[in-house]
Design a protein around this motif. Structure first.
Motif, PDB file in Angstrom:
ATOM      1  N   VAL A 106       0.849  -1.187   0.000  1.00 24.95           N
ATOM      2  CA  VAL A 106       0.000   0.000   0.000  1.00 24.95           C
ATOM      3  C   VAL A 106       0.882   1.233   0.000  1.00 24.95           C
ATOM      4  CG1 VAL A 106      -1.718   1.313   1.307  1.00 24.95           C
ATOM      5  CG2 VAL A 106      -1.813  -1.189   1.267  1.00 24.95           C
ATOM      6  N   GLN A 107       0.634   2.110  -0.976  1.00 25.92           N
ATOM      7  CA  GLN A 107       1.296   3.411  -0.982  1.00 25.92           C
ATOM      8  C   GLN A 107       0.482   4.311  -0.068  1.00 25.92           C
ATOM      9  OE1 GLN A 107       2.891   5.099  -4.670  1.00 25.92           O
ATOM     10  NE2 GLN A 107       1.746   6.944  -4.169  1.00 25.92           N
ATOM     11  N   GLY A 108       1.109   4.838   0.978  1.00 23.02           N
ATOM     12  CA  GLY A 108       0.407   5.512   2.050  1.00 23.02           C
ATOM     13  C   GLY A 108      -0.319   6.779   1.706  1.00 23.02           C
ATOM     14  N   GLU A 109       0.242   7.613   0.838  1.00 26.31           N
ATOM     15  CA  GLU A 109      -0.376   8.913   0.585  1.00 26.31           C
ATOM     16  C   GLU A 109      -1.749   8.810  -0.057  1.00 26.31           C
ATOM     17  OE1 GLU A 109       4.096   9.570   0.473  1.00 26.31           O
ATOM     18  OE2 GLU A 109       2.744   8.137  -0.455  1.00 26.31           O
ATOM     19  N   ASP A 110      -1.908   7.892  -1.007  1.00 24.70           N
ATOM     20  CA  ASP A 110      -3.186   7.790  -1.720  1.00 24.70           C
ATOM     21  C   ASP A 110      -3.839   6.413  -1.588  1.00 24.70           C
ATOM     22  OD1 ASP A 110      -1.550   6.239  -3.283  1.00 24.70           O
ATOM     23  OD2 ASP A 110      -1.677   7.513  -5.056  1.00 24.70           O
ATOM     24  N   HIS A 111      -3.277   5.541  -0.766  1.00 23.24           N
ATOM     25  CA  HIS A 111      -3.806   4.192  -0.529  1.00 23.24           C
ATOM     26  C   HIS A 111      -3.881   3.363  -1.810  1.00 23.24           C
ATOM     27  CE1 HIS A 111      -4.755   5.221   3.595  1.00 23.24           C
ATOM     28  NE2 HIS A 111      -5.227   6.346   3.139  1.00 23.24           N
ATOM     29  N   MET A 112      -2.992   3.651  -2.755  1.00 21.58           N
ATOM     30  CA  MET A 112      -2.923   2.892  -3.994  1.00 21.58           C
ATOM     31  C   MET A 112      -2.131   1.609  -3.749  1.00 21.58           C
ATOM     32  SD  MET A 112      -1.547   4.295  -7.627  1.00 21.58           S
ATOM     33  CE  MET A 112       0.139   3.707  -7.690  1.00 21.58           C
ATOM     34  N   LEU A 113      -2.564   0.527  -4.376  1.00 28.10           N
ATOM     35  CA  LEU A 113      -1.829  -0.736  -4.273  1.00 28.10           C
ATOM     36  C   LEU A 113      -0.759  -0.776  -5.355  1.00 28.10           C
ATOM     37  CD1 LEU A 113      -4.654  -3.363  -3.643  1.00 28.10           C
ATOM     38  CD2 LEU A 113      -3.148  -2.281  -1.983  1.00 28.10           C
ATOM     39  N   LEU A 114       0.433  -1.226  -4.975  1.00 30.93           N
ATOM     40  CA  LEU A 114       1.546  -1.379  -5.907  1.00 30.93           C
ATOM     41  C   LEU A 114       1.911  -2.844  -5.995  1.00 30.93           C
ATOM     42  CD1 LEU A 114       3.874   1.439  -4.526  1.00 30.93           C
ATOM     43  CD2 LEU A 114       2.347   1.589  -6.494  1.00 30.93           C
ATOM     44  N   GLY A 115       2.307  -3.308  -7.170  1.00 36.20           N
ATOM     45  CA  GLY A 115       2.774  -4.677  -7.320  1.00 36.20           C
ATOM     46  C   GLY A 115       1.768  -5.565  -8.009  1.00 36.20           C
ATOM     47  N   ASP A 116       1.707  -6.822  -7.598  1.00 34.60           N
ATOM     48  CA  ASP A 116       0.831  -7.826  -8.197  1.00 34.60           C
ATOM     49  C   ASP A 116      -0.579  -7.647  -7.633  1.00 34.60           C
ATOM     50  OD1 ASP A 116       0.034 -10.105  -9.656  1.00 34.60           O
ATOM     51  OD2 ASP A 116       0.308 -11.357  -7.877  1.00 34.60           O
ATOM     52  N   THR A 117      -1.339  -6.806  -8.274  1.00 31.90           N
ATOM     53  CA  THR A 117      -2.625  -6.422  -7.690  1.00 31.90           C
ATOM     54  C   THR A 117      -3.840  -7.051  -8.349  1.00 31.90           C
ATOM     55  OG1 THR A 117      -2.658  -4.450  -9.086  1.00 31.90           O
ATOM     56  CG2 THR A 117      -1.742  -4.209  -6.874  1.00 31.90           C
ATOM     57  N   ASN A 118      -3.756  -7.548  -9.550  1.00 28.98           N
ATOM     58  CA  ASN A 118      -4.875  -8.077 -10.335  1.00 28.98           C
ATOM     59  C   ASN A 118      -6.249  -7.699  -9.782  1.00 28.98           C
ATOM     60  OD1 ASN A 118      -4.905 -10.137  -8.302  1.00 28.98           O
ATOM     61  ND2 ASN A 118      -3.588 -11.399  -9.555  1.00 28.98           N
TER      62      ASN A 118
END
Length: 183
Positions: A106-118
């Motif tokens: 989880v990228q903290g600033e915008d709660h975006m998922l990074l990596g193998d997210t499918n």
């Protein structure tokens, strides 16, 4: 390193730093593991990349890739994990590492998922909207089976994106859990 009652921040580097080599990644991971072992597991861990200009894939794999393996195996504990201070270049290095390992963060600033997210972004978005919930609640919202919801939730817990605690006495017997967003 900063810590308050609920948040533990681990600065990865000084401003203007280029991080490379597996050896350097292992050293940083060792520092972070020592910090986590001395902290309460209720802490949310923020891994702060502010000032890091770039990182090689070997550094990221040794530092983050292996850290997430230890978290998933239960060798290390945190109330939640989020990555902050990533720039475009470092975000790409993290995403590549996590995709190769079939992991995500989880990228903290915008709660975006990074990596193998499918399929995980929709699951995580619904979890964020529900805030505190059971697998059944998530399954109903997403229109999936409870088994599928449990599998997705397990991955989110292992990545430190959600917390999990035992729910009070389920009526149907067996174990039931409450899932929450780290504070």
């Amino acid at each position: 390193m900063k810590a308050n009652k609920y948040l533990l921040t681990f600065p990865v580097s000084e401003p203007g730093t280029f991080l490379s080599t597996r050896e350097a990644g292992a050293q940083k991971r060792s520092e972070l593991e020592t910090l986590l072992r001395s902290a309460s597991p209720a802490h949310v861990l923020e891994i702060d990349f502010t000032g890091t200009e770039a990182m090689t894939h070997s550094f990221v794999d040794e530092f983050l890739g292996k850290l997430y393996v230890s978290l998933a195996a239960g060798d290390l504990q945190a109330g939640g994990v989020r990555l902050i201070g990533l720039n475009e270049e470092t975000r790409e290095s993290v995403a590549v590492c996590l995709e190769r390992r079939k992991q995500f963060a989880v990228q903290g600033e915008d709660h975006m998922l990074l990596g193998d997210t499918n399929v995980m972004p929709d699951t995580y978005l619904q979890a964020r909207q529900l805030r505190t919930f059971r697998a059944q609640d998530l399954a109903e919202v997403l229109g999936i089976s409870v088994t599928n919801a449990n599998n997705r939730l397990k991955r989110l817990v292992q990545a430190g994106a959600l917390g999990r605690s035992r729910a009070p006495g389920p009526e149907r017997g067996g174990k039931e859990f409450l899932y929450t967003l780290p504070q």
